[in-house]
Design a protein around this motif. Structure first.
Motif, PDB file in Angstrom:
ATOM      1  N   SER A  97      41.849  46.957  34.451  1.00  0.00           N
ATOM      2  CA  SER A  97      41.596  46.663  35.987  1.00  0.00           C
ATOM      3  C   SER A  97      40.507  45.581  36.044  1.00  0.00           C
ATOM      4  O   SER A  97      39.989  45.015  37.211  1.00  0.00           O
ATOM      5  CB  SER A  97      40.857  47.963  36.710  1.00  0.00           C
ATOM      6  OG  SER A  97      39.498  48.421  35.802  1.00  0.00           O
ATOM      7  N   ALA A 100      44.431  45.204  38.771  1.00  0.00           N
ATOM      8  CA  ALA A 100      43.623  46.036  39.823  1.00  0.00           C
ATOM      9  C   ALA A 100      44.281  46.227  40.963  1.00  0.00           C
ATOM     10  O   ALA A 100      44.261  47.309  41.707  1.00  0.00           O
ATOM     11  CB  ALA A 100      42.218  45.236  39.944  1.00  0.00           C
ATOM     12  N   ILE A 159      36.492  52.162  37.530  1.00  0.00           N
ATOM     13  CA  ILE A 159      38.151  51.775  37.973  1.00  0.00           C
ATOM     14  C   ILE A 159      37.908  51.431  39.380  1.00  0.00           C
ATOM     15  O   ILE A 159      38.513  50.377  39.890  1.00  0.00           O
ATOM     16  CB  ILE A 159      39.148  52.658  37.635  1.00  0.00           C
ATOM     17  CG1 ILE A 159      39.119  52.661  36.125  1.00  0.00           C
ATOM     18  CG2 ILE A 159      40.461  52.337  38.252  1.00  0.00           C
ATOM     19  CD1 ILE A 159      40.134  53.957  35.798  1.00  0.00           C
ATOM     20  N   VAL A 164      39.113  47.896  41.281  1.00  0.00           N
ATOM     21  CA  VAL A 164      39.960  47.886  42.170  1.00  0.00           C
ATOM     22  C   VAL A 164      39.771  47.437  43.709  1.00  0.00           C
ATOM     23  O   VAL A 164      40.259  46.468  44.204  1.00  0.00           O
ATOM     24  CB  VAL A 164      40.791  49.127  42.223  1.00  0.00           C
ATOM     25  CG1 VAL A 164      42.029  49.217  43.326  1.00  0.00           C
ATOM     26  CG2 VAL A 164      41.577  49.480  40.788  1.00  0.00           C
TER      27      VAL A 164
END
Length: 200
Positions: free
Chosen positions: A81, A87, A115, A119
């Motif tokens: 990511s 991502a 994460i 993202v």
């Protein structure tokens, strides 16, 4: 390998080629139950964002209930990511990452939050806004968690989410902020300096 995005991506892509050569209908074999195949699919640059979404929705590999396997998946996803194109593929996973925040252990929750941070930073504000409001609600209980690292990352992410909301979501986010003001006030005198210094 897990800490270098390009290396991890290349290794997983090569592994995917090997698995596909060995098993003709790879998605219907016993390999579908392995974490490695699922990571390899994610890392494949040939699989576009819109193509990855239906593949993931069939597999739903973040619903994995074995902590060791889930931790492995999330660790690799943290690295992947870091790359924008990876991502953006992970947007489809965000509802299941929220599930992870509910049922995972603390170490797993930490990985999931990293994460989320990676993202969300890649999404356009119109897409990020409704997700930010839902995620903010999950973060509030972490402000008082006994684990200082979890307190720190949740407060920092909450701050970033506030900047992502647009339109009608601003009113909903204001309600989340009101709910978090008291615990945030107490965190300003947190015994862990890195937590106390996080500014909203």
């Amino acid at each position: 390998m897990f800490s270098v995005p390009q290396t991890l991506q290349n290794v997983l892509k090569e592994l995917l080629i090997q698995l596909q050569d060995r098993h003709y209908r790879v998605f219907y074999t016993h390999w579908v139950d392995t974490a490695i195949l699922r990571l390899a699919i994610l890392a494949s640059s040939d699989l576009q964002d819109e193509e990855f979404a239906p593949v993931y929705l069939v597999m739903r590999f973040l619903r994995q209930r074995r902590p060791a396997v889930l931790s492995l998946l999330l660790r690799a996803m943290m690295t992947l990511s870091q790359r924008g194109e990876m991502a953006r593929k992970m947007e489809v996973m965000l509802p299941d990452l929220m599930w992870v925040l509910q049922y995972g252990n603390k170490a797993i929750k930490m990985k999931a939050l990293v994460i989320f941070r990676n993202v969300m930073a890649q999404l356009e504000r119109e897409k990020a806004s409704p997700i930010a409001v839902r995620l903010a609600e999950f973060l509030l209980p972490f402000f008082d968690d006994e684990l200082s690292q979890l307190r720190k990352i949740s407060i920092s992410l909450f701050r970033d989410l506030m900047k992502m909301v647009v339109g009608n979501d601003k009113r909903k986010m204001k309600n989340m902020v009101r709910l978090g003001l008291l615990p945030l006030f107490f965190r300003m005198s947190d015994q862990v300096q890195s937590v106390a210094k996080v500014q909203i």
